[in-house]
Write a protein that holds these residues in place. Structure first.
Motif: not given
Length: 421
Positions: A79-89, A165-176
């Motif tokens: 599996m791949v574990k990610t930790k968010l370092n920075s973002f802009t949206a 899962n390493p094959t996980q496609k990006n899913v981005i959630f935004i409140l709107s």
């Protein structure tokens, strides 16, 4: 008439006596007590406790004489574990803060906008959250999801998602509340590769070796958590050491009988509590057309709402499996019921879901009173809260009810995948 009735009853009595010797309360207690012991520290993935549990289950499968796959009972994956370092949206030029955005990703870097080819999905006010989230996690294309602001309470939990899962496609959630005309998201993550293992044993079928019947439960739990009355170990005795115990007991039972015509697969899944990743990986190892049925066992250590000698089956109406199980128990004191907690979407919340969505008659058997279970996901979920006598009888009932399916006499109807959408 009495003589004829006695002759008819003798085979049933003999079967009952045999199963009583092979599935015992003492063995139920031995396995359950170890899996839910403080020594395993709540069996959280990536901890020494869950590694010890895997070794124990493997050793029991070895004693039962089950076959290995590729020389091991451990079905290892990454599996791949990610930790968010920075973002802009931004949406329509307006900058968003952390409370409005969450990511499912395995990629260190994301840079996208409305021209990037992402699928667009929405959560409208009043929609059911859990089933749709499971479908989005299995997305085959990168997806951006705009959630009505009524779902704001879910953003923190989405941001805390576990390894993917390493094959996980990006899913981005935004409140709107609406789909914006323009949007842009950039993000940087730290990405780490981690190892997990299901535990799988096989009992080959005599005449139908390429037709599979699966017995499963998840052996992970929550690990160490917030102390309650000085206890910080979330032992997960009912959730789901109980289901895993049943899988191990059934493996021993069928291995002793050695009369299964279809191949039986016994699986203890990891990472159910963090997204069902163990069962997702496991499911990909099979042609679903060859899986005749799946018995997923989840929280069977307490009495159901109907009392002793009873359990319910999630998604009961989605295949004929429940009716087959009931038929095989006619004359016994045990009864299976349809899931009484349909509003909680239990059919989609356990390890049966992935195969069910491929058409397999895959159902979860449980007794947990999900509207009032006092120890669910609490440090108090310990062995002394279970009814081990009743749990043993449930395991016997599952063994008896599965008889005609493992013999090939009965084949449950397939789940209509069109009706799951």
């Amino acid at each position: 008439m009495k003589k004829i009735f006695l002759l008819l009853a003798l085979p049933l009595l003999a079967q009952a006596q045999k199963i009583d010797k092979l599935i015992t309360r003492a063995e139920t207690e031995r396995i359950e007590t170890y899996l839910a012991s403080d020594e395993l520290a709540g069996r959280k993935p990536f901890t020494p406790g869950i590694e010890k549990a895997a070794q124990f289950i493997s050793a029991e499968f070895e004693k039962a004489g089950l076959q290995k796959t590729n020389g091991s009972y451990l079905q290892t994956f990454y599996m791949v574990k990610t930790k968010l370092n920075s973002f802009t949206a931004t949406i329509d030029g307006k900058e968003l803060d952390a409370k409005q955005v969450a990511f499912f990703t395995v990629e260190p870097t994301i840079s996208m906008d409305e021209k990037s080819g992402y699928e667009v999905a929405t959560f409208q006010k009043g929609e059911s959250f859990v089933p749709k989230i499971y479908k989005l996690m299995a997305a085959t294309k990168p997806t951006i999801v705009f959630l009505d602001e009524s779902f704001a309470k879910y953003i923190p939990s989405l941001r805390r998602n576990g390894p993917l899962n390493p094959t996980q496609k990006n899913v981005i959630f935004i409140l709107s509340n609406t789909i914006p005309i323009t949007y842009k998201v950039t993000a940087n993550h730290q990405a780490d590769k981690l190892q997990l293992s299901n535990v799988v044993g096989i009992l080959p079928g005599k005449s139908r070796p390429n037709e599979y019947v699966i017995f499963s439960g998840h052996y992970d739990h929550l690990g160490i958590g917030k102390p309650v009355a000085g206890d910080s170990i979330y032992n997960g005795a009912n959730d789901d050491a109980a289901g895993t115990t049943a899988v191990m007991m059934l493996a021993k039972y069928y291995a002793k009988k050695r009369n299964n015509q279809r191949t039986l697969i016994f699986a203890a899944f990891t990472a159910e509590e963090s997204g069902g990743h163990g069962s997702v990986y496991f499911s990909k190892q099979f042609n679903p057309d060859q899986v005749m049925a799946m018995f997923n066992l989840e929280m069977i250590g307490t009495e159901s709402k109907w009392g002793k000698n009873s359990a319910y089956i999630t998604g009961y109406e989605k295949s004929s499996m429940g009716e087959i199980l009931k038929k095989n128990l006619v004359g016994s004191p045990f009864t299976f019921y349809p899931d009484p907690y349909v509003d909680q979407n239990l059919f989609y919340r356990s390890d049966n879901a992935t195969l069910a969505e491929l058409g397999v008659p895959a159902h979860t058997i449980s007794t947990s009173k999900m509207d009032s279970e006092p120890n669910y996901h609490k440090a108090s979920d310990e062995v002394q809260t279970l009814d081990l006598d009743n749990m043993t009888e449930i395991i016997k009932a599952i063994a008896k009810s599965a008889t005609s399916i493992i013999s090939g006499q009965d084949t449950p109807s397939r789940v209509d995948t069109a009706k799951l959408k």
